[in-house]
Design a protein around this motif. Structure first.
Motif, PDB file in Angstrom:
ATOM      1  N   LEU A 123       0.853  -1.174   0.000  1.00  0.00           N
ATOM      2  CA  LEU A 123       0.000   0.000   0.000  1.00  0.00           C
ATOM      3  C   LEU A 123       0.893   1.230   0.000  1.00  0.00           C
ATOM      4  N   PHE A 124       0.709   2.106  -0.990  1.00  0.00           N
ATOM      5  CA  PHE A 124       1.476   3.345  -1.105  1.00  0.00           C
ATOM      6  C   PHE A 124       0.529   4.519  -0.878  1.00  0.00           C
ATOM      7  N   TYR A 125       0.933   5.431  -0.002  1.00  0.00           N
ATOM      8  CA  TYR A 125       0.091   6.586   0.318  1.00  0.00           C
ATOM      9  C   TYR A 125       0.846   7.883   0.066  1.00  0.00           C
ATOM     10  N   GLN A 126       0.287   8.735  -0.762  1.00  0.00           N
ATOM     11  CA  GLN A 126       0.762  10.081  -1.028  1.00  0.00           C
ATOM     12  C   GLN A 126       2.202  10.113  -1.531  1.00  0.00           C
ATOM     13  N   PHE A 127       2.510   9.220  -2.490  1.00  0.00           N
ATOM     14  CA  PHE A 127       3.860   9.185  -3.048  1.00  0.00           C
ATOM     15  C   PHE A 127       4.154  10.387  -3.941  1.00  0.00           C
ATOM     16  N   ASN A 128       3.144  11.172  -4.280  1.00  0.00           N
ATOM     17  CA  ASN A 128       3.409  12.401  -5.026  1.00  0.00           C
ATOM     18  C   ASN A 128       3.831  13.547  -4.120  1.00  0.00           C
ATOM     19  N   LEU A 129       3.912  13.265  -2.810  1.00  0.00           N
ATOM     20  CA  LEU A 129       4.345  14.245  -1.798  1.00  0.00           C
ATOM     21  C   LEU A 129       3.476  15.498  -1.806  1.00  0.00           C
TER      22      LEU A 129
END
Length: 613
Positions: A111-117
């Motif tokens: 699960l990846f969360y807010q990888f666009n910063l």
């Protein structure tokens, strides 16, 4: 002959003597006359004694054989070199098993969360969701890795490594995908998957062959030839990616020979075929393909020299409170005269074997020298290991197409001067139950805009009055010459994992940076560990960062647990949080009304379920 074998021989002789010599009667007992004796009873007793002795002899002989096998394994183990191309040298001469199979299966939810910063898509280092409001991306992938070995004899083997459904995302390649038989109209009715086929319903096929090579043990060394994994030292330059959590890894076509001129010292010359350029079937016929020209070939001459103890020797020394000092040098010289332009982006060779007129050859005149030094010192309570490498050389012509190679604004030469290294210090407490580790890494940088991890992906975005450069080549040449004609940024191997977010996912690999990573690991019970780490990352030059003004990139924390059983089951979970710092933020204008939003914290949860065999 070993002591067990000698004892077995003595037992055989004793058994023979016992069977032939009658036992005297007890004292005070009259000797029976011959006619009153019980011949059947005496024969039965003799048979029983012989059977007991025969069983004991068989046990002793089997023990002697086992001891001899262990001695052979130990002798072969002393001929080891490093964990990449010498591990078979460490093994015994196999047990004449015609076929053996190793490998693993893994399932990896994440699960990846807010990888666009929190940045706009055009300013993000990450491939953001096509739906702008989404902050979370999740899923799971799988891989089955098979490592078969065909033992032709004790000295001759054929080995391979294959990945089946490599990193296949669960739920991809649905049965209604291409080629669709029109049985379903809406995706919601799909209830199964079909096998991936490259170019049809997936970018990769169902099976990827990573290794296929032959191996021959000779009286003077080990010969290996074919396509094989490549690894050296810690793995910052050559890394085979043979770990359960790895996504990348190096395979190379080569011929190599490992020899041991002195006890514990190994010399390994290698010839590597890095690229053959234009390959085609003569006259369009099927059969043996040929390399149409040697001018566009890229080959490496490699020499590795190492002093290394085998795992058995290391274990024995550590148990006796002795130090273990291993080291080595891996040196490569690589050259290429011409490059076949368009070879991998358009057909360079027509079906009839002729060269496509839309492609051609660019005079490259490139030479690279790649020295790589590795050191390791270990005692029972601590370990220090480091690797330092460099890329040195020159590219005579930077042109990318035949039409550019005669253009003075596009055909300048480039220098290659970059270096990097990593060091790991480890201290063990509580009989190895508590492990404290510090890792430091450094990769030289370049003042050219962008990180340079993927220099062929030039990403430039104009935002307000500021030009954001996220990625691009690390040189600046154009009309009138070159302001910067050197490639100075060192890049770690992509299979060398430092963290879970910044370097592994957002940037792609460690380059133009320094990092420090302390780690604490504690064993709660046998096979069950918990661990935590923090990674501080900083760019060498601020001009390489999106901010163009600040070097601090971020602090990433990682907490996790790992459980492994003796029968091969592995379970692991990692929770990582990236706190981005000013170097990752682009401020396009001084006007607060148009400034980029503040950076957001990124998080990831990674799981691994695996079975080793």
């Amino acid at each position: 002959m070993s002591s067990n074998a000698l004892l077995a021989a003595l037992l055989v002789a004793s058994a023979t003597a016992t069977a032939q010599t009658p036992e005297p009667p007890p004292s005070g007992t009259p000797a029976p006359s011959q006619e009153n004796a019980a011949p059947a009873t005496q024969e039965a007793a003799a048979d029983s004694t012989e059977e007991r002795i025969r069983q004991e002899v068989d046990k002793r002989l089997e023990a002697a054989k086992q001891e001899m096998r262990e001695e052979i394994r130990a002798q072969l183990a002393t001929q080891s070199l490093a964990s990449d191309w010498q591990e078979e040298w460490v093994e015994e001469k196999r047990k004449l098993e015609v076929f053996s199979l190793d490998g693993y299966y893994r399932l990896r939810p994440n699960l990846f969360y807010q990888f666009n910063l929190g940045q706009a898509p055009e300013l993000s280092l990450w491939n953001a969701s096509p739906r702008a409001t989404e902050k979370t991306q999740s899923g799971a992938d799988m891989r089955l890795r098979l490592e078969p070995t065909f033992n032709i004899s004790e000295e001759v083997r054929v080995k391979a490594q294959l990945d089946v459904l490599d990193n296949l995302v669960l739920g991809s390649t649905p049965s209604l995908g291409y080629p669709n038989d029109n049985f379903q109209l809406f995706d919601v009715f799909n209830d199964g998957q079909v096998s991936p086929e490259a170019g049809l319903n997936a970018l990769r096929g169902s099976v990827r062959v990573r290794e296929a090579y032959g191996e021959v043990s000779t009286p003077v060394g080990l010969l290996r030839f074919g396509r094989m994994n490549a690894h050296w030292g810690l793995g910052i330059v050559r890394n085979d990616g043979n770990c359960l959590e790895c996504d990348f890894g190096d395979q190379v076509d080569r011929v190599m020979f490992v020899t041991e001129p002195f006890d514990g010292f190994y010399v390994t010359p290698m010839l590597e075929f890095n690229e053959e350029g234009t390959v085609a079937q003569p006259n369009g016929q099927s059969g043996q393909p040929v390399d149409l020209t040697n001018a566009d070939d890229s080959h490496s001459l490699v020499l590795a020299v190492a002093r290394r103890d085998t795992p058995q020797q290391v274990k024995a020394k550590l148990e006796n409170n002795q130090g273990v000092f291993n080291y080595g040098l891996h040196f490569s010289w690589r050259q290429q005269r011409y490059e076949a332009s368009g070879l991998y982006t358009s057909p360079a060779v027509n079906a009839d074997g002729s060269v496509n007129q839309g492609s051609g050859f660019v005079q490259r005149d490139a030479n690279l020298y790649i020295p790589d030094v590795w050191l390791r010192y270990e005692e029972r309570k601590f370990r220090v290991e480091l690797e330092f490498a460099a890329y040195l050389g020159r590219i005579g012509n930077r042109a990318r197409t035949p039409g550019e190679q005669n253009n003075p604004n596009l055909n300048q030469s480039l220098d290659v001067v970059n270096f990097g290294g990593a060091a790991v210090g480890e201290y063990r407490l509580l009989n190895g139950q508590l492990n404290i580790q510090l890792e430091l890494g450094f990769a030289s940088g370049d003042r050219a805009p962008g990180f340079g991890a993927y220099p062929a992906r030039s990403r430039t975005q104009q935002v307000g009055s500021t030009q954001a450069v996220l990625e691009g080549p690390q040189f600046n040449c154009g009309v009138g010459g070159c302001q910067d004609n050197a490639i100075r940024n060192f890049r770690f191997n992509r299979a060398y994992n430092v963290d879970n977010i910044l370097w592994r996912q957002l940037i792609g690999t460690v380059t133009d940076a320094f990092y420090a990573k302390p780690t604490v690991r504690y064993t709660l019970t046998q096979g069950f560990d918990v661990f935590g780490s923090a990674i501080y990352s900083q760019a060498i030059y601020p001009e390489s960062t999106p901010s163009f003004a600040d070097r601090m990139l971020g602090i990433e924390t990682n907490l996790g647990a790992r459980y492994e059983t003796e029968d091969g089951f592995v379970a692991r979970i990692d929770w990582s949080v990236l706190f981005p710092l000013a170097g990752l933020k682009l401020d396009p204008d001084a006007n607060p009304a148009t400034a980029a939003p503040d950076l957001a914290t990124a998080q990831s949860i990674r799981g691994t379920l695996g079975i080793r065999f």
